[in-house]
Design an enzyme around this catalytic site. Structure first.
Site, PDB file in Angstrom:
ATOM      1  CG  ASP A 294      -3.237   4.757  -3.655  1.00  0.00           C
ATOM      2  OD1 ASP A 294      -2.547   4.560  -2.633  1.00  0.00           O
ATOM      3  OD2 ASP A 294      -3.206   5.814  -4.319  1.00  0.00           O
TER       4      ASP A 294
ATOM      5  CG  HIS B 150      -2.165   0.797   1.028  1.00  0.00           C
ATOM      6  ND1 HIS B 150      -2.358   1.653  -0.038  1.00  0.00           N
ATOM      7  CD2 HIS B 150      -3.315   0.880   1.773  1.00  0.00           C
ATOM      8  CE1 HIS B 150      -3.546   2.221   0.050  1.00  0.00           C
ATOM      9  NE2 HIS B 150      -4.157   1.771   1.143  1.00  0.00           N
TER      10      HIS B 150
END
Length: 592
Positions: A566, A562
């Protein structure tokens, strides 16, 4: 002159290696390219061959020590200088055998004959005497394998053998395999008999130069002292030829030397080898069965109690299990109509590991360290989508027979997923990228090098399909089959394991619906493929509208870092892969 043995480069990103085992000890002689030691890296376990022939005069790095690429591991004295004293004892010992009247004729060709000289009485049970030539040793047959049992000799003393011709069969707790002849010549001596267990590196036999004769003559004159026992029992032979089968021990030792002393005794000798065959009445309960054979029998639902072993002493070999499995498949179609109602639970045997405490293997440690490193250095999470692959499975069903005949490999669903994943990576480069922590930069790769997670016997391995985005279905299928085969047989090279920019793990092959797989180090994401399951699904039919139909459904899970990817990026990538698979436009690749 001293020759240095150094740690070679074992892959693109490999900078160090750990010495797991030395195959030779200081003072031992080694030949060019003979395996010298085993080294483990975070990519692969491999053997380091000797760069020169000579005496291993010094070991610089002990077992379990880690050194960098290029570090000196050992020193070999090639005999061209006087740097080592390891070869001095040879001339001194060479004088000692001179008074022996029997040895010089056979020992003359080699300067190392002094070592085998006292051996004749020790090895007499094998009917070979002390022989001179090339030693056949038990090779390393796996990371945790330390010994093996000789199950069958394929050649006898005096037989001619060619290079790489199968010489004997060996069984370990992991695999049954054949040991090939390292050189061409004549089998002069067998030092480990059938059903005997030897450690890795132990001497199994000796092969002499082509045309050499087995040094069994001295033995043949010593053995006849024991041979009269069966000779005295030869009188009842005319009444019943099977009678000589009673002495099962003596014939095994006198069988090979018998032809040398007298031509009159070979007559009963050929009949005697048949005696050991009836001894094993059944191979299921009494005979030893290796873990590999048990596992194979369990996977194929073969009852070992009903299998007749063809190995030594009635031992059940993997060939016997495979033959029984094939035989069971023949009547299966006839019984199929009556069978659907009764689905039997698989027979599960208790694992021999229950209650045991064992040392963690090097491969297991490497996998664990890499997974912990990945979890601690990345912000990982997983996104899942559901995919309807009904059209894809129909295309595969239409093309698989012609594909196998044309390309030489089976057409599994896996190449379709790899193809779709690689195509989508080109449109979503953030998934095919790497964060350079030290530099604070991001590298977006211009090629799709896809690692394929393989469940191998030694542990999880991830060989890499280089340039997967440029391959068609046939190219991906061939490369996948090749790498998976090498992973399971232990033939992967460091180059096969390095350079992945993205990874695919097919956990569905073992029945899992989906998994939250861990992203490997230096990658941004990994794709997990779940099991394909038929279930009712609501579909929008152009004529019937919304209706319920049975479809082939699967889950795709994308675990990602992450810090770079995204949730929207992950969803867009998965949606692209889903669209490619559901469209199923692979007719050109399949020749349809």
């Amino acid at each position: 002159m001293a020759v240095s043995v150094t740690l070679p480069a074992l892959g693109e990103s490999v900078t160090e290696g750990t010495v797991t085992r030395w195959l030779k000890a200081e003072g031992e002689r080694v030949e060019v390219d003979e395996p010298l030691l085993e080294v483990s890296t975070d990519k692969v376990d491999t053997e380091i061959p000797s760069p020169s022939a000579g005496i291993l005069s010094s070991i610089k790095v002990a077992e379990d020590e880690t050194v960098e690429v290029g570090a000196e591991l050992a020193v070999i004295d090639d005999g061209s200088g006087d740097t080592e004293a390891g070869q001095e004892p040879a001339p001194a010992q060479q004088e000692a055998p001179a008074p022996e009247p029997q040895e010089p004729a056979a020992a003359a060709p080699s300067t190392e004959s002094e070592a085998p000289a006292p051996a004749p009485t020790a090895d007499s049970a094998q009917g070979g005497g002390s022989a001179e030539g090339t030693d056949v040793t038990l090779p390393a047959l796996g990371e945790s394998v330390t010994e093996g049992t000789v199950t069958r000799w394929l050649k006898e003393v005096g037989d001619s053998v060619e290079v790489d011709e199968p010489l004997l069969e060996v069984s370990t707790d992991k695999v049954d395999t054949e040991i090939p002849a390292p050189v061409a010549g004549v089998l002069l001596e067998i030092t480990v008999g059938e059903d005997e267990t030897a450690e890795v590196g132990a001497k199994l036999a000796v092969i002499g130069a082509p045309g050499a004769s087995a040094p069994a003559a001295p033995k043949a004159e010593e053995k006849p002292a024991e041979a009269p026992a069966p000779a005295a029992e030869q009188k009842p032979a005319p009444a019943q030829p099977a009678a000589p089968a009673a002495p099962t021990e003596a014939p095994a030792e006198t069988e090979k030397p018998a032809p040398a002393p007298a031509p009159a005794k070979p007559a009963p000798a050929p009949a005697q080898p048949a005696a050991p065959a009836p001894v094993p009445a059944s191979g299921g309960e009494g005979a030893y069965v290796t873990p590999l054979v048990r596992k194979l029998a369990s996977e194929n639902n073969v009852d070992l109690g009903s299998v007749k072993g063809t190995g030594v002493g009635g031992r059940i070999r993997k060939q016997d299990v495979l033959a029984a499995a094939e035989a069971a498949k023949a009547p299966a179609p006839a019984a199929a109509p009556a069978a659907p109602a009764a689905a039997k639970a698989p027979k599960l045997e208790a694992s021999p590991l229950r209650g045991q405490t064992v040392k963690m293997t090097r491969m297991r440690k490497v996998i664990g360290d890499n997974m912990m490193k990945a979890l601690h250095s990345q912000a990982q999470l997983t996104t899942v989508v559901e995919v309807d692959i009904t059209r894809l499975m129909k295309l595969r069903g239409q093309a698989k027979d012609a594909f196998a005949a044309r390309e030489g490999v089976k057409l599994s669903p896996m190449p379709f997923f790899v193809k779709a994943a690689a195509q989508a990576l080109k449109a979503h480069p953030v998934i095919n990228a790497r964060i350079n922590d030290d530099e604070g930069t991001i590298t977006y790769f211009d090629s799709e090098n896809i690692g394929i997670a393989v469940d191998a016997e030694k542990g999880l391995m991830t060989p890499v399909i280089k340039g997967a985005g440029d391959l068609n279905i046939a190219g991906i299928a061939k490369k996948t089959a090749e790498l998976a085969g090498k992973a399971r047989s232990g033939g992967l090279t460091p180059d096969d394991m390095s350079g992945a920019t993205f990874t695919i793990s097919n956990t569905g092959s073992r029945g899992a619906l989906f998994d939250t797989v861990i992203v490997p180090p230096n990658q941004a994401a990994i794709l997990g493929i779940g099991a394909t399951v038929k279930r009712p699904v609501v579909i929008d039919h152009p004529e019937l509208g919304e209706t319920i139909a049975v479809r082939n459904m699967t889950y795709l899970s994308l675990s990602y870092d992450h810090r770079l990817v995204d949730g929207a990026d992950a969803a867009r990538y998965l949606t692209s892969v889903k669209a490619i698979l559901e469209a199923g436009e692979f007719e050109v690749d399949l020749g349809l």
